[in-house]
Design an enzyme around this catalytic site. Structure first.
Site, PDB file in Angstrom:
ATOM      1  N   HIS A   3      40.477  32.469  42.296  1.00 43.69           N
ATOM      2  CA  HIS A   3      41.703  31.704  43.117  1.00 43.69           C
ATOM      3  C   HIS A   3      41.448  30.904  44.081  1.00 43.69           C
ATOM      4  CE1 HIS A   3      44.694  34.009  40.420  1.00 43.69           C
ATOM      5  NE2 HIS A   3      43.599  34.831  40.107  1.00 43.69           N
ATOM      6  N   ASP A  26      50.086  30.730  45.143  1.00 46.42           N
ATOM      7  CA  ASP A  26      49.314  31.106  44.005  1.00 46.42           C
ATOM      8  C   ASP A  26      50.070  31.695  43.266  1.00 46.42           C
ATOM      9  OD1 ASP A  26      46.370  31.841  43.088  1.00 46.42           O
ATOM     10  OD2 ASP A  26      47.549  33.627  42.674  1.00 46.42           O
TER      11      ASP A  26
END
Ligand code: UDP
Length: 501
Positions: A53, A150
């Site tokens: 990520h 995210d």
């Protein structure tokens, strides 16, 4: 609207932040707050946990500030799970001092209600819980134009941003196909008896059928921490102002189109396919001692093997892989992991790969437990094949390097991504090979045979080369991904909020 935003941010600032903002810094490139007469947008990025990520978020950060005239700050959730994340952040802020840093000190990251859960999923949960009350005051001190969060924290962060009247975008760091599965799954679950039922094959409208065996393992358990987050986040997407995905139209045309056109699920905000985000060049921190070895190898002769940053293969599978690489007779560079979290990796390499292996392959194979510069390796002319777990960043790096992939997905979204690789012709995938939680070990002779055949497959090599060209076109000025990112920035500059509360 802007006045409103400032008012809301000031109001939030008056709530005493429970996180320290000592290390917070506004971006330092904000002396001239305009780009061609327009205000420079200040985009705050909120990654979750894990290199898979963090890496695309840092790529997005550098693309926004270097190529699209934005000021950028990154919210860093501390502490990080892995040392790799801590090192990556330190290198980023050292190399790009203009990028601001907003430290989010997690209020609780020991979550005893999820015993034995994946440490990265547990950390998503800790970030979600902390962000719910710590994010607003943190943002208030930063005067952002937009927040990009995210996917793992989307359902918590969208309401926080809405409260502040701050445009909120969600960044999905994996494939568009997987994003479509996430967006569609709440509809699937509701139509199939609700959240308590098992998930079977999933026909994602306009995209593809994801067989039950390719659905991420965790999603088969409705009570799993990941399942709860996944479905809640999927339900929250309609509340965002836009969705970014590290994908490009040419690699996943159906998925990107179906997301954009509302075929997957109606009511999604605009979708910006901005990938493959280009590597941000950081000063090299590791020795890179494998590069002289790679330089000495013939073109396209080396198999690069890596299963990513967050999973260790079981010992019996590691030894079959070692024997398979040895039996293939090919040159190879293999990154071995002994544990899920690098901080715990205290084992010896020879214990992992088997007695005598390193001596037997000496000169032909290079094996390391260290962090390597994968994106540079995949651009090296000596590399001819990537045996990959198909973490999405690895796939995008293979695409950008034009390196054929021998897909060996191991968990989570990786079978969905392997399906993308196979359908696009970027590589080959033996669907019957087991992954985490399944019985059966893939045998050395099968590995050797597959490595040899994919390496010799000229059609795959040619297709991989055209994927590389398509990827380069997408991100070049005027390309599909470049234009998508530019449109996202334009919206950030205008400060428009899609869903007024
Ligand atoms: N990576 C790297 N060196 C390593 C291991 C991983 O540079 O030794 C990078 C890799 O290039 C990719 C990221 O870490 O950018 C891993 O993300 P991916 O989505 O491929 O897989 P994950 O680790 O999340 O399973």
């Amino acid at each position: 609207m802007i006045e409103n935003l400032n008012f809301c941010l000031q109001a939030a600032a008056s709530n005493k932040p429970r996180c320290s903002t000592m290390s917070s810094a506004a971006p330092t490139n904000s002396g001239d707050r305009t780009t061609r007469g327009r205000p420079r947008p200040h985009v705050v990025l909120l990654p979750s946990a894990g290199m898979g990520h963090l890496v695309p978020f840092t790529r997005l950060a550098t693309a926004l500030c270097s190529g699209h005239g934005c000021d950028v700050s990154i919210v860093t959730a501390l502490p990080t799970v892995s040392s790799a994340e801590a090192r990556h952040l330190a290198a980023l802020f050292a190399a790009f001092p203009t990028v601001g840093r907003l430290a989010l000190h997690l209020s609780a990251f020991d979550l005893p209600e999820f015993p034995g859960a994946d440490p990265f999923y547990v950390r998503y949960e800790a970030i979600r819980r902390s962000a719910a009350h710590l994010l607003a005051p943190l943002l208030a001190g930063a005067s952002p134009s937009a927040l990009v969060a995210d996917i793992a924290v989307a359902s918590v962060v969208i309401p926080v941003a809405k409260e502040l009247r701050l445009p909120c975008y969600v960044f999905f760091t994996a494939s568009a196909t997987m994003f479509a599965l996430l967006a569609y799954l709440p509809t699937y679950v509701d139509a199939n008896g609700g959240g308590g039922h098992a998930i079977g094959d999933v026909d994602v409208p306009g995209v593809c059928r994801v067989p039950m065996s390719s659905v991420p393992q965790a999603l088969h358990d409705p009570d799993d921490i990941f399942t709860r987050q996944f479905i809640t986040n999927g339900r929250s997407l309609a509340g965002a102002d836009g969705l970014l995905v590290n994908a490009f139209d040419a690699l996943e045309p159906e998925a990107v189109a179906a997301l954009r056109q509302g075929t997957v699920v109606a009511g999604l905000p605009p979708v910006f396919a901005v990938g493959p985000l280009s590597p941000a060049s950081f000063p090299a921190k590791d020795s890179g001692n494998y590069f002289p070895w790679l330089d000495a190898q013939p073109e396209r002769s080396v198999v690069y093997v890596s299963f990513g940053s967050r999973k260790a293969l079981p010992r019996n599978q590691l030894s079959e892989l070692a024997a398979g690489l040895e039996a293939s007779g090919r040159r190879f560079l293999w990154v071995v992991k002994g544990t899920a979290v690098d901080r715990d990796d205290a084992g010896e390499l020879s214990d992992l790969v088997g007695e005598g292996f390193l001596q037997r392959v000496h000169g032909r194979g290079l094996v390391t437990m260290a962090w390597v510069r994968q994106e540079e390796i995949l651009k090296h002319p000596a590399v001819g094949l990537f045996v990959s777990h198909c973490g999405w960043n690895s796939v995008t790096e293979a695409a950008a390097g034009g390196v054929p992939v021998m897909a060996w997905p191991w968990f989570a979204d990786q079978r969905v991504n392997a399906g993308v690789v196979a359908r696009a012709g970027l590589g080959a995938w033996v669907e019957g090979w087991s992954w985490e939680g399944e019985e059966g070990v893939v045998r050395a002779e099968d590995i050797a045979e597959k490595v040899t055949s994919v390496m010799a497959d000229e059609a795959v090599r040619d297709t991989a080369a055209s994927v590389r060209e398509a990827a380069a076109r997408a991100v070049a000025v005027g390309g599909t991904s470049y234009r998508s990112l530019a449109e996202f920035v334009r919206r950030c500059s205008s400060g428009s909020v899609r869903n007024e509360a």
